[in-house]
Design a protein around this motif. Structure first.
Motif, PDB file in Angstrom:
ATOM      1  N   VAL A  44      13.663   4.560   5.952  1.00 29.02           N
ATOM      2  CA  VAL A  44      14.502   5.377   5.069  1.00 29.02           C
ATOM      3  C   VAL A  44      13.900   6.777   4.916  1.00 29.02           C
ATOM      4  O   VAL A  44      14.619   7.776   4.868  1.00 29.02           O
ATOM      5  CB  VAL A  44      14.690   4.697   3.694  1.00 29.02           C
ATOM      6  CG1 VAL A  44      15.495   5.571   2.749  1.00 29.02           C
ATOM      7  CG2 VAL A  44      15.350   3.340   3.860  1.00 29.02           C
ATOM      8  N   SER A  90      16.027   9.886   6.107  1.00 26.82           N
ATOM      9  CA  SER A  90      16.292  10.950   5.142  1.00 26.82           C
ATOM     10  C   SER A  90      15.869  12.304   5.691  1.00 26.82           C
ATOM     11  O   SER A  90      16.529  13.315   5.466  1.00 26.82           O
ATOM     12  CB  SER A  90      15.544  10.693   3.833  1.00 26.82           C
ATOM     13  OG  SER A  90      15.960   9.484   3.251  1.00 26.82           O
ATOM     14  N   LEU A 103      22.856   2.358   5.080  1.00 22.34           N
ATOM     15  CA  LEU A 103      22.205   3.669   4.945  1.00 22.34           C
ATOM     16  C   LEU A 103      22.374   4.483   6.227  1.00 22.34           C
ATOM     17  O   LEU A 103      22.705   5.664   6.198  1.00 22.34           O
ATOM     18  CB  LEU A 103      20.713   3.496   4.676  1.00 22.34           C
ATOM     19  CG  LEU A 103      20.262   3.338   3.240  1.00 22.34           C
ATOM     20  CD1 LEU A 103      18.763   3.130   3.186  1.00 22.34           C
ATOM     21  CD2 LEU A 103      20.639   4.564   2.416  1.00 22.34           C
ATOM     22  N   GLN A 104      22.136   3.809   7.336  1.00 23.13           N
ATOM     23  CA  GLN A 104      22.225   4.466   8.639  1.00 23.13           C
ATOM     24  C   GLN A 104      23.612   5.096   8.821  1.00 23.13           C
ATOM     25  O   GLN A 104      23.727   6.246   9.237  1.00 23.13           O
ATOM     26  CB  GLN A 104      21.968   3.412   9.728  1.00 23.13           C
ATOM     27  CG  GLN A 104      21.554   3.977  11.066  1.00 23.13           C
ATOM     28  CD  GLN A 104      20.196   4.684  11.001  1.00 23.13           C
ATOM     29  OE1 GLN A 104      19.280   4.154  10.425  1.00 23.13           O
ATOM     30  NE2 GLN A 104      20.092   5.870  11.554  1.00 23.13           N
ATOM     31  N   SER A 125      24.757   7.215   4.992  1.00 27.44           N
ATOM     32  CA  SER A 125      23.888   8.246   4.437  1.00 27.44           C
ATOM     33  C   SER A 125      23.301   9.132   5.525  1.00 27.44           C
ATOM     34  O   SER A 125      23.290  10.347   5.393  1.00 27.44           O
ATOM     35  CB  SER A 125      22.764   7.597   3.634  1.00 27.44           C
ATOM     36  OG  SER A 125      21.943   8.585   3.069  1.00 27.44           O
ATOM     37  N   ALA A 129      20.447   8.804   0.247  1.00 30.19           N
ATOM     38  CA  ALA A 129      19.677   7.598   0.592  1.00 30.19           C
ATOM     39  C   ALA A 129      18.773   7.156  -0.545  1.00 30.19           C
ATOM     40  O   ALA A 129      18.436   5.987  -0.666  1.00 30.19           O
ATOM     41  CB  ALA A 129      18.848   7.856   1.840  1.00 30.19           C
ATOM     42  N   THR A 130      18.359   8.110  -1.366  1.00 26.52           N
ATOM     43  CA  THR A 130      17.416   7.786  -2.436  1.00 26.52           C
ATOM     44  C   THR A 130      17.905   8.419  -3.731  1.00 26.52           C
ATOM     45  O   THR A 130      18.865   9.185  -3.733  1.00 26.52           O
ATOM     46  CB  THR A 130      16.020   8.357  -2.117  1.00 26.52           C
ATOM     47  OG1 THR A 130      16.144   9.764  -1.956  1.00 26.52           O
ATOM     48  CG2 THR A 130      15.449   7.772  -0.842  1.00 26.52           C
ATOM     49  N   THR A 171      24.600   7.338  -6.050  1.00 30.04           N
ATOM     50  CA  THR A 171      23.373   6.640  -5.655  1.00 30.04           C
ATOM     51  C   THR A 171      23.518   5.129  -5.882  1.00 30.04           C
ATOM     52  O   THR A 171      22.712   4.354  -5.399  1.00 30.04           O
ATOM     53  CB  THR A 171      22.149   7.124  -6.461  1.00 30.04           C
ATOM     54  OG1 THR A 171      22.373   6.828  -7.842  1.00 30.04           O
ATOM     55  CG2 THR A 171      21.941   8.611  -6.296  1.00 30.04           C
ATOM     56  N   LEU A 209      25.952   2.307  -2.520  1.00 28.88           N
ATOM     57  CA  LEU A 209      25.426   1.508  -1.409  1.00 28.88           C
ATOM     58  C   LEU A 209      24.580   0.326  -1.868  1.00 28.88           C
ATOM     59  O   LEU A 209      24.771  -0.792  -1.381  1.00 28.88           O
ATOM     60  CB  LEU A 209      24.654   2.398  -0.420  1.00 28.88           C
ATOM     61  CG  LEU A 209      25.490   3.411   0.372  1.00 28.88           C
ATOM     62  CD1 LEU A 209      24.593   4.213   1.306  1.00 28.88           C
ATOM     63  CD2 LEU A 209      26.605   2.739   1.147  1.00 28.88           C
ATOM     64  N   PHE A 233      16.468   1.053  -1.126  1.00 27.55           N
ATOM     65  CA  PHE A 233      17.128   2.244  -1.668  1.00 27.55           C
ATOM     66  C   PHE A 233      16.227   3.068  -2.596  1.00 27.55           C
ATOM     67  O   PHE A 233      16.714   3.940  -3.316  1.00 27.55           O
ATOM     68  CB  PHE A 233      18.426   1.858  -2.381  1.00 27.55           C
ATOM     69  CG  PHE A 233      19.472   1.324  -1.441  1.00 27.55           C
ATOM     70  CD1 PHE A 233      20.303   2.189  -0.740  1.00 27.55           C
ATOM     71  CD2 PHE A 233      19.609  -0.035  -1.237  1.00 27.55           C
ATOM     72  CE1 PHE A 233      21.249   1.704   0.144  1.00 27.55           C
ATOM     73  CE2 PHE A 233      20.560  -0.536  -0.355  1.00 27.55           C
ATOM     74  CZ  PHE A 233      21.378   0.338   0.340  1.00 27.55           C
TER      75      PHE A 233
END
Lengths: 550, 317
Positions: free
Chosen positions: A265, A269, B155-156, B159, B167-168, B175, B178, B256
């Motif tokens: 991640v 990101s 996420l892939q 995001s 993603a975060t 937020t 997902l 996450f």
């Protein structure tokens, strides 16, 4: 010395910008000459800067682990990249030379047997709450660390045998120990010994986790556990370390550290532009990031490489031939190929090459599988029916404990298991929690443990292998102990380096430690981030040199 | 009914006490402790005296029995102790983490219930055999997919490729989307599986035939008659679903990057931060017990036969 003029902003006229660009180009050229000697490598023009410094903006970085506490003295993870931006230190360790340079202390002296350290502070340094940095404040800090004992877990180890701190005058103080402590000087360059404001010291230790007032280039805005740490620029900051190029306030207005435990991640990101950098890139993602044009900085952590630590207190590893056989049988390059990346260098000694005092022993630790077999034969361990060697009806089977502190460890120990099996040594892998490793070592549960330790001073060897304290590796070697203690009392650097070389040789020769690969810190940033660098500890250096060009 | 309720409450209290005690014994028997963890970097130069001072402050120097009695007495007064890692009160740490987990878990439960129950009803409503089969094959898939993988895939796509969601981060619904979906899928799938099955069984009952004979439409029978009876078995798994929400939060919060009970659990276990782990075990036990208690007490309301059956039978002893 290159760029002592104040940094330009975007609003400057073109000629001025050109001038700055020219100056920056000189900086870049010099830093390129310098690189290589500091043991680090930069893919791109990150350490120098190929653009004029720009003021303003917010930098968002991802970090894998929650800091737990931002108090540099203890209670936290000990490896967070935030604390070093909040405090300054007496000395600054130059990553290129390993030497200490004046910072908050404009000068210092050490007595002959390294029991007394006298520091004279530079003037005009203040904490972000406005209070002045004086000799008295340092005394308060050091006394407070000792008072808090094991709570100040990042700092207390440097105060073994602490007698007192004497304030000589407003800017001068003397730290006195009852026994030699040469590594204290290097410790004064680490954030753990950076001074906190009296207002912070007045708080109970636990409450300092989120209220740290220092003299550093940034101040703490807020820390939301397991989420983010936000720092803002310290207005009027004018005493950066001599290892920084920016002589004034930080360029950035704000830094956000996002805590992102999952490595993929962090990488996703960064690639999708949601963050501008990662302070701890896992080996499996370095190729992807390089391929996509991100800037990567790599530098081996000073200290003990990723190694096997042996337990010599009982059979079969009480015999040096068996330990040596393990060292000869292992092929670090294969371990690296299986678990890590080419950024990680094969270890050349019981210290990594970035550690001051390192000596090259790569000839002594070469792989030689035939030799390994011969050593085991000599020691009476013969191949049994299942391929594992036996002696007196006992199989040569070893337990190897490892903690999941570093994700590739699992693959690495599996590769070690395979390699040792080939010479007839069976290995039983045991995954442990971090605290159960030292407990298990002390109790002698494991024959081998896998891990590394980081510190930019070779005194780390003493804290690891000395029989004085917990003696986790259950050693009993007076010769080794003598060397460990001697280096500690050697105030003369040349003399100390000589002892350290003997020490490293002894550890490798006796195979108390089987060094494999230098643990390496990898930092990745987007193309528009400039001035990121790694300190002597290989962690991301304070961010006051960093600026963004959008 | 009162007897039934009282019996359940006593049982619940016993479960809590047993969970607390067993977890205490297990956790405190593990070699090593949080003080060692804190000082592992420079073990030689932190003296035994300094370590013991800290242990004494945390009460770790006492015998296991004495620690158990002290800690139990504290717990009964609502004091769960302090973290051995950062010294903060356990109640505060849990209080800080819980809202984030409740947010996601609550949203996931609503989404899961809606789509799970909806899927079950739809599968039992459609007449075409192939479509029904297709719909019924979705829940096993949803249960089988690992949340960890699912979260990373979402996420892939949503995001990293199409940047619809960050993603975060913690702020705002964007937020939450997902993680809530990732958590909702296995839960919705479980609900769908059980509810579809019990609907099918209910539809085979004779009272449904009666309703049909009266000329009621398929939809009306499904919603009006079969659903209430089919709810009972589905309700039984509610306790399990809540357990899964907790377990799932460990994964979701890691993937996450969210603060919450899951991350707190993972971190405190790996640091052997016993008071926090115990506090979390207790929290999980309380939630389980309360949910099951609520389920048990709801049964008689939905089906009066349950209360009648649970009346004590005179015994010979």
């Amino acid at each position: 010395m290159i760029d002592s003029s104040p940094p330009r902003t975007r609003r400057h006229r073109p000629p001025a910008r050109l001038l700055v660009a020219a100056l920056a180009a000189v900086t870049l050229g010099l830093s390129a000459c310098g690189s290589g000697s500091d043991g680090g490598s930069t893919d791109d023009a990150n350490a120098g800067s190929d653009a004029a410094a720009v003021r303003g903006g917010t930098l968002t970085l991802a970090v894998g682990a929650d800091p737990i506490s931002l108090n540099p003295q203890g209670g936290g993870s000990g490896t967070d990249p935030m604390g070093a931006n909040l405090v300054d230190t007496l000395t600054a360790q130059d990553p290129k030379t390993g030497k200490l340079r004046p910072w908050l202390a404009r000068e210092w002296t050490v007595n002959d047997n390294a029991t007394q350290f006298t520091f004279t502070l530079r003037e005009g340094v203040t904490f972000s709450d406005g209070s002045a940095l004086t000799a008295e404040v340092f005394k308060q800090n050091f006394d407070d660390i000792v008072k808090n004992g094991a709570k100040a877990d990042s700092a207390i180890a440097q105060f073994l045998g602490y007698d007192r701190t004497t304030v000589v005058d407003r800017d001068t103080f003397r730290v006195e120990f009852k026994q030699p402590n040469v590594a204290f000087l290097q410790a004064t360059s680490t954030k753990a010994l950076g001074p906190l404001a009296p207002a912070t010291l007045a708080l109970p230790f636990e409450d300092r986790a989120r209220k740290v007032i220092g003299t550093g280039p940034f101040v703490l805005d807020h820390y939301t556990p397991k989420s983010e740490v936000v720092l803002t620029k310290r207005a009027g900051y004018a005493w950066p370390a001599p290892t920084r190029t920016n002589t004034g306030e930080a360029y950035l207005d704000k830094v956000i550290f996002r805590i992102v435990p999952e490595a993929s991640v962090r990488t996703g990101s960064l690639v999708s532009g949601q963050i501008a950098g990662i302070v701890d890139v896992p080996p499996q993602d370095t190729d992807t990031l390089r391929g996509r044009g991100f800037q990567l900085l790599t530098r081996a952590n000073p200290g003990i490489p990723l190694s096997l630590y042996t337990n010599v207190s009982h059979r079969p590893l009480d015999e040096v031939r068996v330990r040596r056989a393990i060292a000869r049988a292992l092929d670090p390059e294969q371990v690296r190929a299986a678990a890590l990346s080419s950024d990680f260098k094969v270890a050349t000694s019981s210290l990594s090459a970035t550690t001051p005092g390192w000596t090259d022993l790569s000839e002594q630790i070469k792989r030689d599988r035939d030799e390994a077999g011969r050593l085991l034969d000599e020691a009476g361990w013969r191949r049994g029916p299942d391929g594992i060697r036996q002696k007196d009806g006992r199989r040569l089977a070893l337990t190897l404990g490892y903690a999941p502190f570093f994700a590739p460890s699992q693959t690495a120990v599996e590769e070690i298991q395979v390699q040792l099996r080939e010479v007839g040594i069976g290995v039983d892998l045991q995954l442990l929690t971090n605290p159960s490793i030292p407990a298990g070592q002390t109790a002698g549960y494991y024959d081998l443990t896998f891990g590394n330790q980081s510190r930019a001073d070779a005194d780390l060897l003493r804290t690891t292998f000395s029989t004085e304290g917990t003696n986790a590796y259950r050693l009993a070697d007076p010769e080794l102990e003598r060397l460990l203690q001697d280096q500690r009392a050697a105030a003369d650097p040349t003399n100390r380096d000589k002892i350290l070389a003997q020490l490293q040789r002894r550890l490798v020769d006796q195979s108390y430690l089987i060094p494999l690969i230098e643990f390496t810190t990898v930092i990745a940033t987007a193309k528009d981030v400039h001035g990121v660098s790694q300190g002597a500890d290989s962690r991301i250096a304070p961010l006051n040199d960093v600026f963004l060009t959008h | 009914m009162l007897r039934y309720a009282l019996g359940r409450v006593v049982q619940a209290a016993m479960v809590l006490w047993a969970t607390y005690t067993v977890s205490f014994v297990v956790l405190y028997r593990i070699p090593g402790d949080a003080v060692l963890e804190r000082t592992r970097y420079e073990p030689t130069d932190i003296t035994a005296e300094q370590m013991n001072t800290l242990r004494a402050e945390y009460g770790l120097d006492q015998s296991l029995v004495s620690q158990y009695l002290h800690r139990t007495a504290d717990v009964l007064t609502g004091d769960l102790g302090r973290s051995l890692v950062n010294g903060r009160p356990v109640v505060e740490l849990i209080g800080e983490a819980l809202p984030w987990t409740l947010q996601i878990a609550g949203l996931a439960l609503v989404v899961g219930l809606f789509f799970g129950a909806g899927l079950a009803l739809l599968a039992n409503y459609v007449q075409a055999g192939w479509l029904r089969q297709a719909l019924l094959s979705l829940p096993p898939l949803g249960v089988a997919v690992p949340s960890f993988w699912l979260g990373l895939v979402l996420l892939q796509i949503f995001s990293f490729r199409i940047t619809w969601f960050p993603a975060t981060g913690h702020g705002g619904w964007r937020t939450m989307a997902l993680p809530a979906i990732t958590l909702a899928i296995p839960i919705g799938a479980q609900i769908a599986q059980v509810f579809a099955k019990s609907l099918e069984q209910a539809l085979a009952e004779t009272y449904i035939q009666t309703a049909r004979a009266k000329g009621l439409g398929h939809g009306r029978i499904l919603v009006g008659h079969a659903t209430r009876n089919a709810t009972l078995p589905a309700l039984t798994i509610f306790g399990l679903v809540v357990g899964d929400l907790f377990a799932g939060s460990v994964i979701i919060e890691t993937v996450f990057s969210r603060n919450g009970i899951g991350q707190l659990t993972a971190a405190s276990i790996s640091a052997q931060d016993m008071p926090v782990v115990q506090g979390l075990v207790l929290l999980a036990a309380i939630v389980y017990v309360l949910v099951n208690l609520a389920v048990d007490l709801t049964y008689p309301l939905l089906d009066p036969r349950v209360a009648r059956l649970s009346r004590p039978v005179p015994s010979g002893a």
